[in-house]
Structures are given as structure tokens and as C-alpha cells.
Design an enzyme around this catalytic site. Structure first.
Site, short mmCIF file in Angstrom:
data_model
loop_
_atom_site.label_atom_id
_atom_site.label_comp_id
_atom_site.label_asym_id
_atom_site.label_seq_id
_atom_site.Cartn_x
_atom_site.Cartn_y
_atom_site.Cartn_z
N GLU A 1 -7.27 4.37 7.68
CA GLU A 1 -7.12 5.81 7.41
C GLU A 1 -8.37 6.35 6.72
O GLU A 1 -8.78 7.49 6.96
CB GLU A 1 -5.85 6.04 6.56
CG GLU A 1 -4.60 5.84 7.41
CD GLU A 1 -3.36 5.42 6.63
OE1 GLU A 1 -3.31 5.59 5.41
OE2 GLU A 1 -2.43 4.91 7.29
N ASN B 1 0.86 -1.19 0.00
CA ASN B 1 0.00 0.00 0.00
C ASN B 1 0.90 1.24 0.00
O ASN B 1 1.47 1.58 1.02
CB ASN B 1 -0.90 -0.03 1.25
CG ASN B 1 -1.71 1.24 1.40
OD1 ASN B 1 -1.84 2.03 0.46
ND2 ASN B 1 -2.23 1.47 2.59
N SER C 1 3.04 -2.55 10.21
CA SER C 1 4.49 -2.56 10.41
C SER C 1 5.15 -3.89 10.03
O SER C 1 6.08 -4.34 10.72
CB SER C 1 4.85 -2.15 11.85
OG SER C 1 4.37 -0.84 12.10
N HIS D 1 -9.78 0.79 4.68
CA HIS D 1 -8.51 1.01 5.36
C HIS D 1 -8.76 1.94 6.55
O HIS D 1 -9.57 2.85 6.47
CB HIS D 1 -7.49 1.62 4.39
CG HIS D 1 -6.10 1.64 4.95
ND1 HIS D 1 -5.70 2.57 5.87
CD2 HIS D 1 -5.04 0.81 4.75
CE1 HIS D 1 -4.43 2.33 6.20
NE2 HIS D 1 -4.02 1.26 5.53
N GLY E 1 1.92 1.89 10.63
CA GLY E 1 2.84 3.02 10.53
C GLY E 1 3.48 3.42 11.85
O GLY E 1 4.06 4.50 11.96
N GLU F 1 -5.79 -5.43 10.16
CA GLU F 1 -4.79 -4.40 10.39
C GLU F 1 -5.09 -3.69 11.71
O GLU F 1 -5.90 -2.74 11.73
CB GLU F 1 -4.81 -3.37 9.26
CG GLU F 1 -4.44 -3.92 7.91
CD GLU F 1 -3.86 -2.82 7.03
OE1 GLU F 1 -2.69 -2.94 6.64
OE2 GLU F 1 -4.56 -1.82 6.78
N LYS G 1 0.05 4.24 -0.18
CA LYS G 1 -0.63 5.42 0.38
C LYS G 1 -0.42 6.61 -0.57
O LYS G 1 -0.31 6.41 -1.78
CB LYS G 1 -0.13 5.73 1.79
CG LYS G 1 -0.12 4.49 2.68
CD LYS G 1 -0.03 4.85 4.13
CE LYS G 1 0.19 3.59 4.93
NZ LYS G 1 -0.24 3.70 6.29
C1 PEP Z 1 -0.91 0.01 5.73
O1 PEP Z 1 -0.70 1.06 5.14
O2 PEP Z 1 -1.92 -0.63 5.52
C2 PEP Z 1 0.11 -0.47 6.67
C3 PEP Z 1 -0.06 -1.62 7.24
O3 PEP Z 1 1.19 0.37 6.88
P1 PEP Z 1 2.57 -0.04 7.61
O4 PEP Z 1 3.04 -1.32 7.01
O5 PEP Z 1 3.48 1.11 7.32
O6 PEP Z 1 2.27 -0.19 9.06
#
Ligand code: PEP
Length: 254
Positions: free
Chosen positions: A97, A9, A212, A95, A173, A167, A11
Site C-alpha cells: 500500500e 498490521n 488473507s 508494504h 485484503g 505479500e 493499517k
Molecule cells: C497486510 O495488511 O499486510 C495484509 C496481509 O492484509 P490481509 O491479511 O488483510 O490480507
């Protein structure tokens, strides 16, 4: 058997120049024997570039959002059929976000999952609890509510043609990864919820972990029986890291 999948992803990151380097590394890097699938989820303006550079490679691509309507007066929205025209395989819906910053509720996420399926795309349905919800012992209740919302609108058969991504919001992040055991516990719970509706779908649907994921922790997470790969944010922007994660999935899938 479920195929392992690693989806990056991006972003709201990228530029034509940086993307060309990153996508070039994905097509030239040896990412294993093709047992695990790979995809990058890029910002809308880069879909044409991504399609051109990844076409014919082992890596697929997709988007990070779609509008819930097929077309019409919805300024700023992008329809699933438009994504399909650019060769997208996947699109993320729900997601954290999008849920937190753009106020997308469970019902909206469900409608977007349906819109994705109607356009022939595979929705990656994201769900997960916040830190406060985990600390209050509400993890299962939260992910159950989020999954049931999609199941009730889209039906279990639509989930068979989707990917689920667990997630935990506190791990996205932040550099804080769920332990393999924490991830496994929630993944097994999600599969059990699906099995109440349809045992075959539950056994076959891929459930990714996101939060992460890095080259250093991918293998231990993906080795868990109900973790079928990863949704990767930050590490998907670094070619070597993402290739390491893809190779880890590939080794475990062989
Ligand atoms: C994500 O953007 O869905 C995500 C899991 O980000 P990260 O791997 O940076 O935690």
C-alpha cells in the site's frame, strides 16, 4: 532455528476504546507456550496506549512506516528514534500500500530499512508481485528486484537483523490466499537469493507470508518449511482470529 512470528498490521484502523479491548484480549488470551513471537503494528497515535497495555506481555508492538531521515524539516514524518522511544520492536517498510498509494520505490524502501536498523528497530521488509506480474510469469523477477534493492543499500548483514515478508499484492485484503505451495515456492526462492550472499543469513532470517491469512488457513501456510509465520491484516483486528493464528504458529514452533 528460526523463531516463528505473527505480526498484526492494523493499517489505519482503531480507536482508543476498540484498541483497549483488542489489546486486552491479546494479553489475557492463552496464545500457547511462548514458542512463537507476536507483534501488533499500530497507527502512530496509538503507540503510547499500546506500549502501556502490552508492556510485560508476550506480545510486542511496532509501527507501519517511518521516515528515512533521523530528524529535521520533514513535516508529517516520524523518525525511527521516535518509534524506539515508544518501545517499538518492529516497523514495516515497503508494504504494497505504501508502494502503490504513496509511490515508495525500491530505493526509498531500502533507505527506510537502513533508517530502521539505525534506530535499533527490526524492519519487516515487505515485497510481492501484483496479479498482472504473476500472470505474466514475473513473480521471481519482481521479488528479486525488490529484495536486491534492499540488499544493495543495506547489505546482507542488515537483512540478518530484519524480517522479510512475502505479500503477493493480489492476496492482500482480497480474501484470496496464496496456496501453501505457492507461498513456499517464493519463500524458497527468496532464501536461495539470500544464500547467494550469505548462507548463514539465508538460513536464519525469518520470512513471513502475508495475504488473507486467517485462523482457518494459518496452520497449513506456516507448516511449509520456509514460511516462518505471517503478516496479518484484517484478521489481526479480530481478537479470536488473531489468537487462533498466533496459536497455530506457536504449535508449529514447539
Ligand atoms: C497486510 O495488511 O499486510 C495484509 C496481509 O492484509 P490481509 O491479511 O488483510 O490480507
Amino acid at each position: 532455528m528460526r523463531r516463528k512470528l505473527v505480526a498484526g498490521n492494523w493499517k489505519m484502523h482503531g480507536s482508543l476504546e476498540a484498541n483497549a479491548r483488542l489489546l486486552g484480549s491479546l494479553t489475557s488470551g492463552n496464545a500457547g507456550s511462548g514458542n512463537a513471537a507476536c507483534a501488533v503494528l499500530v497507527p502512530f497515535p496509538y503507540l503510547a496506549q499500546t506500549q502501556t497495555l502490552l508492556k510485560g506481555s508476550a506480545c510486542r508492538w511496532g509501527a507501519q512506516n517511518l521516515g528515512e531521515h533521523p530528524s529535521g524539516a520533514y513535516t508529517g514524518e516520524v523518525a525511527g528514534a521516535m518509534l524506539a522511544e515508544f518501545g517499538c520492536t518492529y516497523v514495516t517498510v515497503g508494504h504494497s500500500e505504501r508502494r502503490a498509494l504513496y509511490h515508495e520505490d525500491d530505493a526509498t524502501v531500502a533507505r527506510k530499512a537502513v533508517a530502521a536498523r539505525k534506530a535499533g528497530l527490526t524492519p519487516i521488509v515487505c515485497l510481492g508481485e501484483t496479479l498482472a506480474e504473476r500472470e505474466a510469469g514475473q513473480t521471481e523477477a519482481v521479488v528479486e528486484r525488490q529484495l536486491e534493492a534492499v540488499l544493495n543499500v543495506a547489505g546482507v548483514q542488515a537483512i540478518a537483523e530484519s524480517v522479510v515478508a512475502y505479500e503477493p499484492v493480489w492476496a492482500i485484503g482480497t480474501g484470496k490466499t496464496a496456496s501453501p505451495e505457492q507461498a513456499q515456492e517464493v519463500h524458497a526462492f527468496l532464501r536461495e537469493l539470500l544464500a547467494r550472499r550469505d548462507a548463514k543469513v539465508a538460513a536464519e532470517v525469518s520470512i513471513l507470508y502475508g495475504g488473507s491469512v486467517k485462523g482457518a488457513n494459518a496452520e497449513s501456510l506456516f507448516a511449509m518449511p520456509d514460511v516462518d509465520g505471517g503478516l496479518v491484516g484484517g484478521a489481526s483486528l479480530v481478537a479470536e482470529e488473531f489468537l487462533t493464528i498466533w496459536r497455530a504458529a506457536d504449535r508449529l514452533a514447539s
